[in-house]
Design a protein around this motif. Structure first.
Motif, mmCIF file in Angstrom:
data_model
loop_
_atom_site.group_PDB
_atom_site.id
_atom_site.type_symbol
_atom_site.label_atom_id
_atom_site.label_comp_id
_atom_site.label_asym_id
_atom_site.label_seq_id
_atom_site.Cartn_x
_atom_site.Cartn_y
_atom_site.Cartn_z
ATOM 1 N N GLY B 91 0.831 -1.208 0.000
ATOM 2 C CA GLY B 91 0.000 0.000 0.000
ATOM 3 C C GLY B 91 0.861 1.250 0.000
ATOM 4 N N ALA B 92 0.621 2.124 0.966
ATOM 5 C CA ALA B 92 1.367 3.376 1.026
ATOM 6 C C ALA B 92 2.779 3.170 1.573
ATOM 7 C CB ALA B 92 0.626 4.392 1.880
ATOM 8 N N GLU B 93 3.033 2.037 2.200
ATOM 9 C CA GLU B 93 4.348 1.819 2.778
ATOM 10 C C GLU B 93 5.358 1.541 1.683
ATOM 11 O OE1 GLU B 93 3.407 2.107 7.008
ATOM 12 O OE2 GLU B 93 5.028 2.529 5.629
ATOM 13 N N CYS B 94 6.530 2.160 1.840
ATOM 14 C CA CYS B 94 7.557 2.059 0.808
ATOM 15 C C CYS B 94 8.510 0.919 1.075
ATOM 16 C CB CYS B 94 8.323 3.373 0.731
ATOM 17 S SG CYS B 94 8.835 3.982 2.344
ATOM 18 N N ARG B 95 8.161 0.021 1.995
ATOM 19 C CA ARG B 95 9.057 -1.057 2.347
ATOM 20 C C ARG B 95 8.299 -2.202 2.995
ATOM 21 N NH1 ARG B 95 6.780 -0.867 6.485
ATOM 22 N NH2 ARG B 95 6.930 0.608 8.195
ATOM 23 N N LEU B 96 8.958 -3.364 3.015
ATOM 24 C CA LEU B 96 8.436 -4.488 3.784
ATOM 25 C C LEU B 96 8.955 -4.336 5.207
ATOM 26 C CD1 LEU B 96 9.055 -7.456 1.314
ATOM 27 C CD2 LEU B 96 6.852 -6.517 1.997
ATOM 28 N N ASP B 97 8.211 -4.828 6.172
ATOM 29 C CA ASP B 97 8.736 -4.907 7.528
ATOM 30 C C ASP B 97 8.449 -6.298 8.074
ATOM 31 O OD1 ASP B 97 6.089 -2.751 8.834
ATOM 32 O OD2 ASP B 97 6.068 -4.911 8.462
ATOM 33 N N ALA B 98 8.980 -6.556 9.254
ATOM 34 C CA ALA B 98 8.903 -7.903 9.815
ATOM 35 C C ALA B 98 7.458 -8.335 10.048
ATOM 36 C CB ALA B 98 9.718 -7.979 11.098
ATOM 37 N N ALA B 99 6.613 -7.387 10.424
ATOM 38 C CA ALA B 99 5.200 -7.715 10.662
ATOM 39 C C ALA B 99 4.539 -8.231 9.386
ATOM 40 C CB ALA B 99 4.453 -6.498 11.191
ATOM 41 N N MET B 100 4.836 -7.576 8.275
ATOM 42 C CA MET B 100 4.256 -7.981 6.992
ATOM 43 C C MET B 100 4.725 -9.385 6.603
ATOM 44 S SD MET B 100 4.838 -4.570 4.731
ATOM 45 C CE MET B 100 4.175 -2.971 5.190
ATOM 46 N N ILE B 101 5.991 -9.680 6.862
ATOM 47 C CA ILE B 101 6.527 -10.999 6.521
ATOM 48 C C ILE B 101 5.837 -12.068 7.369
ATOM 49 C CG2 ILE B 101 8.590 -12.453 6.436
ATOM 50 C CD1 ILE B 101 8.547 -10.170 4.372
ATOM 51 N N GLY B 102 5.728 -11.775 8.669
ATOM 52 C CA GLY B 102 5.068 -12.712 9.576
ATOM 53 C C GLY B 102 3.669 -13.053 9.111
ATOM 54 N N THR B 103 2.929 -12.017 8.750
ATOM 55 C CA THR B 103 1.558 -12.209 8.266
ATOM 56 C C THR B 103 1.543 -13.001 6.966
ATOM 57 O OG1 THR B 103 0.932 -10.097 9.246
ATOM 58 C CG2 THR B 103 -0.571 -11.013 7.610
ATOM 59 N N ALA B 104 2.440 -12.679 6.071
ATOM 60 C CA ALA B 104 2.464 -13.337 4.760
ATOM 61 C C ALA B 104 2.811 -14.813 4.856
ATOM 62 C CB ALA B 104 3.463 -12.633 3.844
ATOM 63 N N ASN B 123 13.117 0.236 -3.840
ATOM 64 C CA ASN B 123 13.386 1.459 -3.091
ATOM 65 C C ASN B 123 14.641 1.196 -2.289
ATOM 66 O OD1 ASN B 123 13.298 3.383 -0.857
ATOM 67 N ND2 ASN B 123 11.183 3.754 -1.436
ATOM 68 N N LEU B 124 15.577 2.137 -2.276
ATOM 69 C CA LEU B 124 16.802 1.884 -1.504
ATOM 70 C C LEU B 124 16.865 2.689 -0.215
ATOM 71 C CD1 LEU B 124 19.714 1.478 -4.092
ATOM 72 C CD2 LEU B 124 18.812 -0.221 -2.487
ATOM 73 N N ILE B 125 15.859 3.511 0.049
ATOM 74 C CA ILE B 125 15.887 4.302 1.279
ATOM 75 C C ILE B 125 15.112 3.608 2.395
ATOM 76 C CG2 ILE B 125 15.244 6.491 2.353
ATOM 77 C CD1 ILE B 125 15.907 7.877 -0.230
ATOM 78 N N CYS B 126 13.813 3.445 2.206
ATOM 79 C CA CYS B 126 12.983 2.885 3.278
ATOM 80 C C CYS B 126 13.380 1.464 3.709
ATOM 81 C CB CYS B 126 11.505 2.881 2.877
ATOM 82 S SG CYS B 126 10.905 4.365 2.073
ATOM 83 N N PRO B 127 13.540 0.532 2.774
ATOM 84 C CA PRO B 127 13.783 -0.858 3.204
ATOM 85 C C PRO B 127 15.065 -1.064 4.014
ATOM 86 C CG PRO B 127 13.096 -0.821 0.909
ATOM 87 C CD PRO B 127 13.371 0.597 1.299
ATOM 88 N N ALA B 128 16.037 -0.183 3.815
ATOM 89 C CA ALA B 128 17.336 -0.387 4.467
ATOM 90 C C ALA B 128 17.224 -0.463 5.984
ATOM 91 C CB ALA B 128 18.302 0.718 4.069
ATOM 92 N N GLU B 129 16.257 0.265 6.519
ATOM 93 C CA GLU B 129 16.136 0.365 7.967
ATOM 94 C C GLU B 129 15.417 -0.816 8.608
ATOM 95 O OE1 GLU B 129 17.565 3.403 9.430
ATOM 96 O OE2 GLU B 129 17.587 1.757 10.869
ATOM 97 N N TYR B 130 14.755 -1.659 7.809
ATOM 98 C CA TYR B 130 13.889 -2.694 8.363
ATOM 99 C C TYR B 130 14.464 -4.100 8.204
ATOM 100 C CZ TYR B 130 10.411 0.982 8.805
ATOM 101 O OH TYR B 130 9.755 2.134 9.155
ATOM 102 N N ASP B 131 14.862 -4.644 9.320
ATOM 103 C CA ASP B 131 15.341 -6.019 9.387
ATOM 104 C C ASP B 131 14.140 -6.936 9.171
ATOM 105 O OD1 ASP B 131 17.054 -7.902 12.048
ATOM 106 O OD2 ASP B 131 16.650 -8.378 9.952
ATOM 107 N N LEU B 132 14.294 -7.934 8.313
ATOM 108 C CA LEU B 132 13.216 -8.889 8.074
ATOM 109 C C LEU B 132 13.565 -10.263 8.643
ATOM 110 C CD1 LEU B 132 12.247 -8.052 4.345
ATOM 111 C CD2 LEU B 132 11.375 -7.024 6.456
ATOM 112 N N GLY B 133 14.642 -10.307 9.446
ATOM 113 C CA GLY B 133 15.051 -11.596 10.001
ATOM 114 C C GLY B 133 15.844 -12.437 9.010
ATOM 115 N N GLU B 134 16.290 -11.790 7.926
ATOM 116 C CA GLU B 134 16.958 -12.544 6.865
ATOM 117 C C GLU B 134 18.362 -13.011 7.244
ATOM 118 O OE1 GLU B 134 16.360 -9.250 6.767
ATOM 119 O OE2 GLU B 134 17.942 -8.156 5.716
#
Lengths: 152, 227
Positions: B91-104, B123-134
């Protein structure tokens, strides 16, 4: 009791659409969207804690932003107004402590502050210096509050 | 009325930090090697991932999650590889976050998968800050994006574990300055591994696949140490 941040209530996309034209002159869409997301995260954490602490109003919020945090302070200040609207943090001052990028140079055996572009190279001896000591902070430090009157 | 100070000393993204940790634990328990692919739009993530999944499917059980602000075009393309794919609409979010991964991941048993590829929003700005547990964070940029790309997105390149320079078949056509690009990558992330590939011609692709095979097998042998 305050409700959820206005942007969450009305929908993030509407929030952004309403304000993005103002910002388009000054910076890219990407950076603003990023900061509003950060601001909303911040407000959510603060309002949760404020509830458990029976806070009447949050007057100031202290955060640390590292040079390498990827967050633009100006955009965050702008986003702050939006994100705190209709919350216990409305009207509060966002106090930002900027933290410089500091690396440890193995060759010089000392910490070096990197000025200008975030290049991880020692400014003294030009050796690559991947060890970051400070500068990645995206930290919520403290909030200053007025308490709700105690109930009798 | 005097102001009271409440000390917090926590990450602004504390929620994501916590959820990412939980994801990392889940991936360890199931021995699933998770990769997070970041790049600007148009760098070739989807094409690379489609070919990667196709090649790895013979040997490993692979699956993919794709994040996009709009359309499910990428997940449809990835599904051509034959691997299970799910689309996450951010949606409006410019990145994935851990919550979204968990739900998916709901409804998927991670024990069924050796590799989970997560294609982040372009996107190289927003996603950089969000650890996805990778286990592995890969930043891609193509030869058409310019040699100073790494300098413009220091956080993305700094948090990466591997850089993929893509579309190398076009390097001559755009007069890509390879040495300058490699030097810039080293300046924002000294010592990071760089692989140069073309998903279209296959040049350099074997090295990428071999790299992944080694990492996936490592994860299967010792799930915690390998991440």
């Amino acid at each position: 009791m305050r409700g959820r941040p206005a942007c969450v209530a009305t929908g993030l996309s509407i929030c952004i659409r309403n304000h993005i034209l103002t910002l388009r002159r000054t910076q890219s869409n990407d950076t603003f969207v990023h900061e509003i997301s950060i601001a909303l995260n911040l407000v959510e954490a603060l309002t949760e804690r404020a509830e458990t602490e029976h806070v009447a109003k949050i007057e100031a919020v202290h955060i640390q932003l590292g040079k390498l945090s990827g967050v633009v302070e100006d955009a965050l200040q702008f986003a702050w107004e939006l994100a705190t609207k209709d919350t216990v943090a409305e009207g509060s001052t966002l106090v930002v402590e900027r933290v410089p990028l500091v690396v440890f140079c193995e060759r010089c055996e000392s910490e070096r502050t990197i000025r200008g572009d975030p290049i991880l190279v020692c400014p003294e001896c030009a050796t690559p210096a991947p060890a970051i000591v400070r500068g990645r902070e995206l930290q919520l430090v403290a909030m200053e509050v007025t308490d709700a009157p105690a109930s009798h | 009325m005097p102001l009271r100070v409440i000390e917090l000393h926590q990450s602004i993204l504390k929620k994501n930090v916590t959820l990412a940790r939980e994801l990392r634990d889940r991936f360890s328990q199931s021995g699933t090697f998770a990769i997070n692919l970041l790049s600007s739009p148009g760098s070739g993530k989807t094409t690379l991932l489609e070919e990667t999944l196709r090649r790895l499917r013979a040997q490993f059980r692979v699956a993919a999650l794709v994040g996009d602000q709009a359309t499910d075009a990428d997940s449809v393309r990835l599904a051509h590889s034959g691997a299970p794919v799910r689309q996450i609409s951010t949606g409006a979010e410019c990145r994935l976050d851990a919550a979204m991964i968990g739900t998916a991941l709901t409804g998927w048993d991670l024990a069924d998968y050796d590799l989970l590829a997560i294609e982040n929003v372009g996107n190289l700005i927003c996603p950089a800050e969000y650890d996805l547990g990778e286990d592995l964070r890969v930043v891609l940029f193509s030869v058409t994006e310019g040699e100073d790309k790494p300098l413009k997105y220091p956080l993305a390149f700094n948090t990466a574990d591997l850089v993929l320079v893509t579309k190398i078949d076009l390097a001559a056509a755009v007069a890509f300055e390879r040495e300058a690009a490699l030097a810039n990558i080293a300046r924002v992330h000294p010592g990071i591994e760089v692989l140069e590939v073309s998903a279209r011609t296959g040049e350099g692709f074997d090295r990428w696949i071999t790299f992944l095979e080694r990492r996936v097998k490592e994860k299967q042998r010792s799930p915690v140490a390998a991440s």
